[in-house]
Design a protein around this motif. Structure first.
Motif, PDB file in Angstrom:
ATOM      1  N   MET A 173     -10.205  32.531 -53.615  1.00  0.00           N
ATOM      2  CA  MET A 173     -10.185  32.579 -52.174  1.00  0.00           C
ATOM      3  C   MET A 173      -9.719  31.224 -51.637  1.00  0.00           C
ATOM      4  O   MET A 173     -10.218  30.191 -52.050  1.00  0.00           O
ATOM      5  CB  MET A 173     -11.571  32.874 -51.637  1.00  0.00           C
ATOM      6  N   ARG A 174      -8.800  31.274 -50.719  1.00  0.00           N
ATOM      7  CA  ARG A 174      -8.280  30.048 -50.116  1.00  0.00           C
ATOM      8  C   ARG A 174      -8.764  29.959 -48.670  1.00  0.00           C
ATOM      9  O   ARG A 174      -8.600  30.886 -47.897  1.00  0.00           O
ATOM     10  CB  ARG A 174      -6.751  30.078 -50.139  1.00  0.00           C
ATOM     11  N   LEU A 175      -9.355  28.813 -48.331  1.00  0.00           N
ATOM     12  CA  LEU A 175      -9.717  28.546 -46.948  1.00  0.00           C
ATOM     13  C   LEU A 175      -8.442  28.231 -46.194  1.00  0.00           C
ATOM     14  O   LEU A 175      -7.712  27.302 -46.552  1.00  0.00           O
ATOM     15  CB  LEU A 175     -10.702  27.376 -46.860  1.00  0.00           C
ATOM     16  N   LEU A 176      -8.168  28.996 -45.159  1.00  0.00           N
ATOM     17  CA  LEU A 176      -6.952  28.776 -44.386  1.00  0.00           C
ATOM     18  C   LEU A 176      -7.158  27.645 -43.379  1.00  0.00           C
ATOM     19  O   LEU A 176      -8.290  27.366 -42.972  1.00  0.00           O
ATOM     20  CB  LEU A 176      -6.541  30.077 -43.685  1.00  0.00           C
ATOM     21  N   PRO A 177      -6.075  27.001 -42.966  1.00  0.00           N
ATOM     22  CA  PRO A 177      -6.203  25.828 -42.082  1.00  0.00           C
ATOM     23  C   PRO A 177      -6.389  26.196 -40.609  1.00  0.00           C
ATOM     24  O   PRO A 177      -6.057  25.417 -39.729  1.00  0.00           O
ATOM     25  CB  PRO A 177      -4.886  25.082 -42.323  1.00  0.00           C
ATOM     26  N   TRP A 178      -6.913  27.362 -40.337  1.00  0.00           N
ATOM     27  CA  TRP A 178      -7.213  27.775 -38.963  1.00  0.00           C
ATOM     28  C   TRP A 178      -8.454  28.648 -38.983  1.00  0.00           C
ATOM     29  O   TRP A 178      -8.910  29.074 -40.038  1.00  0.00           O
ATOM     30  CB  TRP A 178      -6.034  28.536 -38.335  1.00  0.00           C
ATOM     31  N   THR A 179      -9.024  28.870 -37.824  1.00  0.00           N
ATOM     32  CA  THR A 179     -10.197  29.726 -37.704  1.00  0.00           C
ATOM     33  C   THR A 179      -9.812  30.995 -36.961  1.00  0.00           C
ATOM     34  O   THR A 179      -8.760  31.061 -36.318  1.00  0.00           O
ATOM     35  CB  THR A 179     -11.332  29.024 -36.926  1.00  0.00           C
ATOM     36  N   GLY A 180     -10.700  31.965 -37.043  1.00  0.00           N
ATOM     37  CA  GLY A 180     -10.499  33.202 -36.307  1.00  0.00           C
ATOM     38  C   GLY A 180     -10.804  32.995 -34.839  1.00  0.00           C
ATOM     39  O   GLY A 180     -11.248  31.917 -34.412  1.00  0.00           O
TER      40      GLY A 180
END
Length: 87
Positions: free
Chosen positions: A1-8
């Motif tokens: 799983m990769r943490l993306l550089p933005w939030t929902g």
């Protein structure tokens, strides 16, 4: 799983589940991270300039600090997403 550089939209972290580093979303995340890191370099240079200018007032210092905090948040998210930091 990769943490993306933005939030929902709700401010919660977004994750990507793929083993394909060349997927469209992986490449988009790489591009966003690169832009965030470049922006952080610019913000850091600006903050240093404000700190070294004896004529900088409170407004300039607050602006520089606000942008610096935003950039630091981005950089930390990237580090955590790459496994280089903890949260």
């Amino acid at each position: 799983m990769r943490l993306l550089p933005w939030t929902g939209t709700d401010g919660k972290p977004c994750y990507l589940s793929t083993d394909d580093p060349d997927s469209l979303l992986s490449r988009l995340a790489d591009d966003v991270e690169a832009a965030q890191l470049a922006s952080a370099e610019t913000v850091l240079a600006g903050a240093r300039a404000v700190l070294h200018d004896d004529k900088s007032g409170e407004r300039a210092a607050r602006f520089a600090l606000t942008r610096t905090v935003e950039s630091l948040g981005d950089v930390l998210r990237i580090a955590v997403g790459r496994g280089d930091g903890t949260r």
